[in-house]
Design a protein around this motif. Structure first.
Motif, PDB file in Angstrom:
ATOM      1  N   UNK A   1      -0.990 -15.363 -10.896  1.00 20.95           N
ATOM      2  CA  UNK A   1      -1.494 -14.535 -11.663  1.00 20.95           C
ATOM      3  C   UNK A   1      -0.839 -13.783 -12.560  1.00 20.95           C
ATOM      4  N   UNK A   2       0.603 -13.232 -12.217  1.00 21.42           N
ATOM      5  CA  UNK A   2       1.475 -12.859 -13.147  1.00 21.42           C
ATOM      6  C   UNK A   2       1.752 -13.696 -14.061  1.00 21.42           C
TER       7      UNK A   2
ATOM      8  N   UNK B   1       0.264  -4.627 -14.941  1.00 22.61           N
ATOM      9  CA  UNK B   1      -0.102  -6.226 -15.763  1.00 22.61           C
ATOM     10  C   UNK B   1       0.415  -5.709 -17.131  1.00 22.61           C
ATOM     11  N   UNK B   2      -0.078  -4.617 -17.726  1.00 26.06           N
ATOM     12  CA  UNK B   2       0.354  -4.225 -19.116  1.00 26.06           C
ATOM     13  C   UNK B   2       1.922  -4.880 -19.479  1.00 26.06           C
ATOM     14  N   UNK B   3       2.726  -4.425 -18.333  1.00 30.94           N
ATOM     15  CA  UNK B   3       4.189  -4.713 -18.800  1.00 30.94           C
ATOM     16  C   UNK B   3       4.237  -6.484 -19.058  1.00 30.94           C
ATOM     17  N   UNK B   4       3.824  -7.043 -18.048  1.00 37.84           N
ATOM     18  CA  UNK B   4       3.888  -8.731 -18.318  1.00 37.84           C
ATOM     19  C   UNK B   4       3.065  -9.163 -19.659  1.00 37.84           C
ATOM     20  N   UNK B   5       1.975  -8.476 -20.080  1.00 38.20           N
ATOM     21  CA  UNK B   5       1.464  -9.102 -21.164  1.00 38.20           C
ATOM     22  C   UNK B   5       2.183  -8.711 -22.480  1.00 38.20           C
TER      23      UNK B   5
ATOM     24  N   UNK C   1      -0.003 -16.338 -21.165  1.00 35.84           N
ATOM     25  CA  UNK C   1      -1.242 -16.333 -22.158  1.00 35.84           C
ATOM     26  C   UNK C   1      -0.836 -15.199 -23.128  1.00 35.84           C
ATOM     27  N   UNK C   2      -0.138 -14.337 -22.885  1.00 34.24           N
ATOM     28  CA  UNK C   2       0.418 -13.296 -23.802  1.00 34.24           C
ATOM     29  C   UNK C   2       1.295 -14.060 -24.717  1.00 34.24           C
TER      30      UNK C   2
ATOM     31  N   UNK D   1      13.984  -8.392 -20.903  1.00 33.64           N
ATOM     32  CA  UNK D   1      14.554  -7.431 -20.186  1.00 33.64           C
ATOM     33  C   UNK D   1      13.269  -6.627 -19.332  1.00 33.64           C
ATOM     34  N   UNK D   2      12.103  -6.736 -19.972  1.00 34.85           N
ATOM     35  CA  UNK D   2      11.066  -6.001 -19.363  1.00 34.85           C
ATOM     36  C   UNK D   2      10.536  -6.580 -18.196  1.00 34.85           C
TER      37      UNK D   2
END
Length: 275
Positions: free
Chosen positions: A237-238, A12-16, A244-245, A218-219
């Motif tokens: 959710x993703x 989830x950190x990568x998505x944020x 949101x971020x 790219x992430x």
């Protein structure tokens, strides 16, 4: 279309983080894949071309280093892309018609130049855009990741070129026609003027924005349009974390760049309380 899921490799950190960088980059560069990549190039804007070259190059590098395509776990959802696109369009139509009727009858139009006809025009454009994303597979983050990640050439997917190319092929002649009318002093039907960019400079904000956007793209394989449309999916959710971020990054950057209100030191503006 695909359901966004996060595997053990893709956190989830990568998505944020990716969403935040996309939001910051979009604000600094004043555009994204559709804003610069489709409409900017259709206006023959050199500024947009530079932005696209930067974020695509950085996106290639980032996705290839992080092996983004391999880290995204996707499962094909039940039903066809057309089924999902139609459901998305139906939801957009119902929601926007309800909003338009509410605004029209209560006299709370979004601004003084908007009318019910303007809202309905925006509705049609939004539905067409959502349908195009759904039918082309662009709602799947793996679609962009498979294009940007060239670490394994045998699995490289070049079809995104044809999606962007097809969009530009339609947008370019119509945009050039509209700009020709603009040069003749003729404005659009529903608003007073075309909202053209105020500056064509290649500045640091454009370059830094393109770099940050490319890293975030790219992430995650996600950009603003598809991520927002994907929010209507059951397993979103993703997309919710990403959007949101992204919103936080965009709004925060906009506030930082906005000039602070001037404080007048003139005695005429001083207020002295009376005892």
């Amino acid at each position: 279309v695909y359901k966004r899921q996060v595997s053990t490799q893709s956190t989830w950190g990568k998505l944020i983080v990716g969403g935040f960088l996309v939001g910051v980059g979009t604000t600094l560069g004043n555009g994204c894949t559709s804003g610069h990549g489709v409409m900017g190039i259709s206006r023959l804007s050199f500024r947009s071309l530079i932005y696209v070259v930067i974020f695509i190059s950085v996106g290639f590098l980032t996705a290839s280093i992080l092996r983004t395509e391999r880290s995204i776990n996707t499962n094909r959802s039940s039903g066809s892309s057309m089924d999902f696109a139609l459901k998305t369009a139906g939801g957009c139509i119902a929601g926007t018609i309800a909003l338009a009727i509410h605004c029209h009858f209560l006299g709370k139009i979004l601004d003084n130049n908007r009318s019910l006809l303007m809202l309905m025009t925006e509705l049609v454009a939004g539905v067409i855009f959502a349908l195009g994303l759904g039918l082309s597979g662009m709602l799947s983050p793996q679609k962009a990741a498979a294009f940007l990640d060239i670490s394994n050439p045998s699995k490289w997917d070049p079809t995104m070129i044809f999606v962007m190319g097809g969009a530009i092929a339609v947008a370019l002649p119509s945009t050039q026609l509209a700009m020709a009318q603009h040069r003749k002093g003729k404005g659009p039907v529903l608003v007073t003027s075309f909202p053209l960019p105020a500056s064509n400079k290649i500045d640091a904000k454009l370059i830094v924005g393109g770099i940050l956007f490319g890293v975030g793209y790219g992430m995650t394989g996600a950009c603003p349009g598809p991520a927002i449309v994907s929010l209507v999916q059951a397993s979103a959710r993703g997309s919710l974390y990403f959007c949101g971020a992204m919103a936080y990054g965009a709004v925060g950057t906009h506030r930082l760049l906005s000039p602070a209100p001037a404080i007048s030191m003139s005695p005429d503006n001083w207020k002295i309380s009376q005892p």
